[in-house]
Design a protein around this motif. Structure first.
Motif, PDB file in Angstrom:
ATOM      1  N   UNK A  99     -40.604 -15.779 -51.170  1.00 21.93           N
ATOM      2  CA  UNK A  99     -41.124 -14.564 -50.567  1.00 21.93           C
ATOM      3  C   UNK A  99     -40.242 -13.955 -49.484  1.00 21.93           C
ATOM      4  N   UNK A 125     -46.552  -8.633 -44.680  1.00 22.96           N
ATOM      5  CA  UNK A 125     -46.948  -7.555 -45.584  1.00 22.96           C
ATOM      6  C   UNK A 125     -48.252  -6.903 -45.139  1.00 22.96           C
ATOM      7  N   UNK A 137     -52.456  -1.094 -46.107  1.00 23.20           N
ATOM      8  CA  UNK A 137     -52.796  -2.111 -47.113  1.00 23.20           C
ATOM      9  C   UNK A 137     -52.933  -3.454 -46.416  1.00 23.20           C
ATOM     10  N   UNK A 169     -53.705  -7.259 -45.487  1.00 17.88           N
ATOM     11  CA  UNK A 169     -53.544  -8.499 -46.244  1.00 17.88           C
ATOM     12  C   UNK A 169     -54.208  -9.616 -45.460  1.00 17.88           C
ATOM     13  N   UNK A 170     -55.234 -10.218 -46.070  1.00 16.24           N
ATOM     14  CA  UNK A 170     -56.092 -11.127 -45.299  1.00 16.24           C
ATOM     15  C   UNK A 170     -55.626 -12.573 -45.259  1.00 16.24           C
ATOM     16  N   UNK A 171     -54.590 -12.868 -46.000  1.00 19.73           N
ATOM     17  CA  UNK A 171     -54.227 -14.267 -46.193  1.00 19.73           C
ATOM     18  C   UNK A 171     -54.099 -15.025 -44.871  1.00 19.73           C
ATOM     19  N   UNK A 180     -57.387 -15.313 -42.634  1.00 23.21           N
ATOM     20  CA  UNK A 180     -58.346 -16.309 -43.108  1.00 23.21           C
ATOM     21  C   UNK A 180     -57.923 -17.713 -42.715  1.00 23.21           C
ATOM     22  N   UNK A 237     -59.766 -20.629 -40.698  1.00 21.83           N
ATOM     23  CA  UNK A 237     -60.295 -21.704 -41.538  1.00 21.83           C
ATOM     24  C   UNK A 237     -59.575 -23.020 -41.320  1.00 21.83           C
ATOM     25  N   UNK A 261     -63.757 -24.012 -41.290  1.00 21.89           N
ATOM     26  CA  UNK A 261     -64.592 -23.156 -42.117  1.00 21.89           C
ATOM     27  C   UNK A 261     -66.036 -23.161 -41.689  1.00 21.89           C
ATOM     28  N   UNK A 262     -66.708 -22.057 -41.895  1.00 23.14           N
ATOM     29  CA  UNK A 262     -68.133 -21.981 -41.592  1.00 23.14           C
ATOM     30  C   UNK A 262     -68.435 -21.485 -40.193  1.00 23.14           C
ATOM     31  N   UNK A 292     -66.932 -13.293 -43.123  1.00 19.77           N
ATOM     32  CA  UNK A 292     -65.909 -12.561 -43.876  1.00 19.77           C
ATOM     33  C   UNK A 292     -65.513 -11.293 -43.137  1.00 19.77           C
ATOM     34  N   UNK A 293     -66.453 -10.691 -42.416  1.00 21.69           N
ATOM     35  CA  UNK A 293     -66.114  -9.506 -41.615  1.00 21.69           C
ATOM     36  C   UNK A 293     -65.076  -9.857 -40.558  1.00 21.69           C
ATOM     37  N   UNK A 299     -61.691  -9.896 -42.116  1.00 23.49           N
ATOM     38  CA  UNK A 299     -61.142  -8.562 -42.353  1.00 23.49           C
ATOM     39  C   UNK A 299     -60.718  -7.879 -41.061  1.00 23.49           C
ATOM     40  N   UNK A 334     -41.199 -38.172 -51.971  1.00 17.50           N
ATOM     41  CA  UNK A 334     -41.820 -37.149 -52.818  1.00 17.50           C
ATOM     42  C   UNK A 334     -42.700 -37.824 -53.853  1.00 17.50           C
ATOM     43  N   UNK A 376     -53.713 -26.438 -46.932  1.00 16.71           N
ATOM     44  CA  UNK A 376     -54.531 -27.346 -46.126  1.00 16.71           C
ATOM     45  C   UNK A 376     -53.784 -28.620 -45.753  1.00 16.71           C
TER      46      UNK A 376
END
Lengths: 519, 445
Positions: A119, A193, A198, A200-202, A205, A209, A215-216, A220-221, A224, A398, A411
């Motif tokens: 990327x 990005x 546009x 990008x929530x990655x 979140x 999280x 989490x929890x 979701x708001x 965003x 590995x 994670x």
């Protein structure tokens, strides 16, 4: 305080060995003795109070044998190299806790090689008419040259690795902010990005999280809205210098409207990057009342989640977030400010290592060694250097399931018993076989032990067993285990190289013992 | 206990490695002897194929008569262009790369179940994968047994587990779905050629000492766990060596040169070797296509998803062909799942973000092919994501009951069974019903 009151029990080699195992990679016999002479507080200070950088070590590090018989300066330029680079550091670190903690942060703030490699964006420049075009910069463009792309990836990941090493024991709030702006992370979780047009929530979140609250504890708001607040936090993509991928805030792509996170509305568009800092601070203080544990009603979710992670890493992997010790530590993590700021990682570790909870008998020798522990403990306690970090340790690790700079997903790695399955057992045991081979424990190593009188002769079984179990396990073995090892040694009667086969076989058997898989 | 002759003989071959030691009760308890004692003669097998990362079901099984899919607002860059999909049943088409799988559909051996998901869809990889692997909310139950582990423990209670009863192939870690069984520790096999113990010297003496160290009694539970893990590994290395010596029946390059391809290839070899493995698990990773899912202007011929489709097609097609050629197709069901689908509208990076409802594939000689679960509704969305109509546990229940011949309620929960599965199971009849008599016989054990 119940769990984290200062430890007042017996202070023997058993305790100091436990400390050096968990807050490092295991202690040599001398070190275990020396630390036993210190008070508990001074012992913890011995492992914990290290500087940001160790200049003497940097100079020493400049030469690294790549193939075992070649000396020269290592220029890491691919994944195998940078894995070898880090393993070498871990083997030779003056303060092994610093490396153990760097590994903790790498596992926590994941950025993986392949994604970053894929990327890294093309470098762009402005054409004369103001359009944005993709072109060759006078100082070179990344383009499709895979070698250059590899070198850039290495550089980005090393930079992130140093961030963890040098800032990882200070304040978590600033660390989280710096990670948010770290170029490798900006690429890995796509925040470069993330634009107003546009979003990008990655990153937004995972920021909550996995990196802070768990989490929890948000909606979701919130995801965003945080994504909107983090717009504009990106990397320099222009042809400004040879090292273009530094952090930059792009005002043009920053969302200028109000944002509401955890019910708090804010808008600091005019102050470059301030929206990001507000988000971080909200995350530090937000009490979620999520019901996940009683602690979540009283304390910020971040304090609970991070305390839990430290406990899982240093005390036991299976302690659930609902355990009352987590709540106790979280309160200390949040409230204590001995250096003027909350979430002081070094001070948290000081409390943790000095506590009754850490030295509780039920947690001794009950954690599973991760692959780094497995390899580096042997290297350090036997005072050996890997024959080839690239093709030996890094490669086998590995197969053991731990590819440094390449966790399985965002994670991080699964710990505890998850490290043990048939494939990883084969990898561990076959690495032990490689260690016990004539290339690794070579004739010079073996003969030096005899020459220095460590062993009287090739039949000095008692001393041999004692020497290797003390170093590799830093603990006593049972009578039955002793008998089995002694039996093994006594059977080697015929053929060549009897002495060498004995101690090599002994190292193999100890490294493959159930107990060596634990710490 | 009634051990069928065939299983007994298989057990003998692995037993031969342990001869005298095998008579010691201690050894048997710690080593999970290689006796497989599933009752039925046809020895049905389930292969679970995980699509890791969140498969974009909408671009995999295309609703070819749905205007919303072709609308310029939906997927202007990444859509599968109209006419390039492979028509399945008029309403649905497959991604153009899935040519081999389309043939299996025509032969009636492939089922697609659409609109599969669960209530309150979770968009975290981590949590949603857990939901599929445990088939219960992990937070509601502290018990960390995957659904396959629970099926196994329930169906095989009181029997001696076989070391090779459940196998993960092409994996470095134990998938949660098969983890946590109270009876066995499934082998996880990466590269078969690496799956062996190496001894640079004194193999006999070293092995002897290791056997003794790993059968010591009165040890802590952690040491006991390590001992059992070693013993399982030891037995399974011999089984793998035997299986891997087979050649493929299809061109070897039908299996991609990665963990997924190698895993599925090994699964085929183990089945064709005659091992009595009940459940296999393999993973194809890479489906988290937030960016560059489709290379713009390539008509969905290039990009991460098309590439994965090509590998999925080739590997599964090759596998099914090998099953058919070796007379095993009727014994095998291969089921896919993914932690979630992806958002209906594309994002600004030529990709898609996390979604919700998705499709699952089921392949096998006895599968009743077709499209189940209805058509996706691309207008009635929840936060831009498809809503589910079939709970994934109904699909699992169908497989547990009508393929594995066992009871689904104890595995998936009585209330889930009564309130959800009973209402849906008729919509997912992709397997012929197993007569009650057969169910009873298998549960006799």
């Amino acid at each position: 305080m119940k769990y984290f009151k200062p430890y007042e029990g017996p202070w023997t080699k058993s305790e100091t060995a436990h400390l050096l195992r968990r807050a490092g990679f295991g202690g040599l016999p001398d070190e275990i003795d020396t630390v036993e002479q210190l008070s508990v507080d001074n012992a913890i200070s011995y492992v914990l109070d290290y500087p940001e950088k160790d200049e003497a070590y940097e100079v020493h590090f400049a030469t690294l044998r790549r193939y075992g018989y070649l000396q020269g300066v290592l220029l890491p330029d691919e994944l195998k190299d940078v894995q070898a680079w880090w393993l070498y550091r871990m083997r030779h670190a003056t303060h092994p806790l610093q490396e153990q903690l760097t590994l903790f942060w790498h596992d926590h703030f994941v950025s993986d090689w392949q994604t970053v490699y894929d990327e890294i964006p093309e470098r762009v420049n402005n054409g004369n008419d103001g359009s944005v075009i993709n072109q060759q910069c006078s100082r070179g463009t990344l383009g499709e040259d895979p070698e250059r792309r590899e070198k850039m990836t290495v550089r980005l990941l090393q930079e992130q690795n140093h961030l963890f090493r040098e800032q990882g024991f200070k304040g978590f709030r600033d660390l989280l902010l710096n990670v948010t702006r770290n170029p490798a992370m900006l690429i890995y979780l796509d925040n470069h990005l993330n634009t107003a047009r546009a979003p990008q929530e990655n990153y937004a979140r995972e920021l909550m999280e996995l990196f802070s609250m768990g989490e929890g504890n948000y909606t979701e708001d919130d995801v965003r809205e945080i994504a909107r607040a983090l717009t504009g936090e990106t990397i320099n993509k222009r042809c400004l210098s040879d090292w273009p991928y530094s952090y930059r805030h792009n005002r043009g792509t920053h969302d200028r409207e109000d944002k509401t996170v955890f019910g708090v509305t804010f808008n600091h568009t005019r102050d470059i990057g301030m929206d990001t800092e507000v988000v971080i601070d909200l995350i530090m203080h937000q009490i979620s009342h999520s019901g996940i544990s009683p602690a979540h009603d009283r304390l910020p979710a971040t304090a609970v989640y991070m305390s839990w992670k430290f406990i899982n890493w240093f005390v036991h992997e299976e302690i659930p977030i609902t355990h009352p010790a987590v709540e106790e530590l979280a309160e200390l993590f949040y409230e204590n400010q001995p250096n003027g700021y909350r979430y002081d990682v070094r001070e948290l570790l000081r409390i943790l290592f000095t506590s009754e909870f850490f030295f509780a008998p039920e947690y001794r020798y009950t954690m599973v060694k991760h692959p780094v522990d497995f390899v580096v403990t042997m290297l350090r306690t036997l005072e050996l250097d890997e024959y080839s970090y690239h093709d030996g340790a890094a490669l086998m690790m590995r197969e053991m399931g731990m590819s440094l700079f390449s966790p399985p997903n965002v994670a991080g790695w699964n710990h505890g018993k998850s490290w043990i399955n048939s494939g990883s057992i084969l990898a561990r045991f076959n690495y032990a076989d490689y260690v016990s081979s004539s290339r690794f424990m070579n004739r010079r190593y073996c003969e030096t032990l005899l020459d220095n009188g460590v062993f009287a002769d090739e039949n000095d079984h008692d001393t041999m067993i004692n020497y290797y179990t003390t170093r590799l396990l830093q603990d006593n073995i049972s009578n039955e285990e002793y008998r089995i090892l002694n039996d093994f040694l006594r059977r080697i009667l015929s053929g060549r190289d009897i002495y060498y086969r004995k101690i090599r076989g002994l190292v193999y058997l100890i490294m493959t013992m159930p107990k060596y898989q634990l710490k | 206990m009634n051990i069928k002759r065939r299983s007994f003989l298989k057990g003998l071959s692995s037993l031969a490695c342990y001869s005298a030691a095998a008579t010691t009760p201690v050894w048997i308890n710690k080593s999970a002897q290689a006796l497989t004692s599933f009752g039925a003669d046809d020895d049905r097998i389930l292969v679970i194929l995980q699509h890791g990362g969140g498969l974009d079901g909408l671009n995999t099984v295309i609703p070819r008569t749905d205007d919303v899919y072709y609308d310029e607002q939906t997927r202007p860059t990444i859509q599968v262009p109209k006419g390039t999909e492979i028509n399945l049943d008029g309403l649905n088409g497959l991604h153009p790369r899935l040519t081999g799988l389309a043939d299996w559909y025509q032969k009636g051996n492939m089922a697609v179940v659409q609109n599969v998901g669960y209530m309150n869809p979770n968009q975290s990889h981590f949590t949603s994968t857990d939901i599929f692997e445990y088939a219960q909310n992990p937070r509601e139950s502290l018990e960390k047994r995957g659904w396959v582990a629970r099926y196994y423990d329930n169906a095989c209670e009181g029997m001696d587990p076989g070391v090779f009863d459940i196998v993960a192939a092409g994996k470095k870690t134990i998938p949660d779905a098969i983890n946590g069984s109270l009876m066995l520790n499934p082998p996880t096999i990466g590269r078969p050629s690496d799956y062996a113990f190496q001894y640079s010297d004194d193999e006999t003496f070293r092995r002897r000492a290791m056997q003794q160290l790993n059968t010591l009694e009165n040890v802590s539970s952690e040491i006991d766990f390590m001992q059992r893990s070693y013993n399982t590994t030891n037995v399974s290395t011999q089984d793998v060596r035997r299986a891997d010596s087979l050649s493929t029946l299809v061109p070897e390059n039908m299996y991609p040169n990665n963990d997924f391809g190698r895993g599925l290839k090994l699964v085929s070899k183990i089945i064709r070797s005659g091992f009595n493995t009940k459940v296999f698990y393999v993973t194809q990773t890479g489906y988290d296509t937030h960016a560059n899912q489709v290379t713009p202007g390539s008509d969905n011929a290039a990009g991460r998803h098309p590439q994965l489709m090509g590998q999925f097609n080739s590997a599964v097609d090759g596998f099914l062909q090998e099953m058919e050629q070796s007379g095993n197709l009727d014994r095998v069901v291969l089921m896919t799942f993914s932690e979630f689908g992806r958002r209906v509208r594309e994002n600004s990076s030529n990709g898609t973000d996390h979604g919700a409802a998705n499709c699952m594939f089921v392949f096998g000689g006895q599968v009743q092919g077709g499209v189940y679960g209805g058509q996706p509704d691309l207008e009635d969305l929840h936060r831009g994501n498809q809503k589910f109509k079939i709970d994934f546990r109904s699909v699992y229940a169908q497989v547990i009951e009508n393929w594995l011949g066992s009871q689904a309620a104890p595995v998936l929960g009585d209330d889930v069974y009564q309130n959800i599965i009973m209402n849906e199971i008729d919509q997912v009849q992709f397997l012929p019903k197993v007569e009650p008599a057969r169910v009873n016989r298998w549960n006799m054990y």
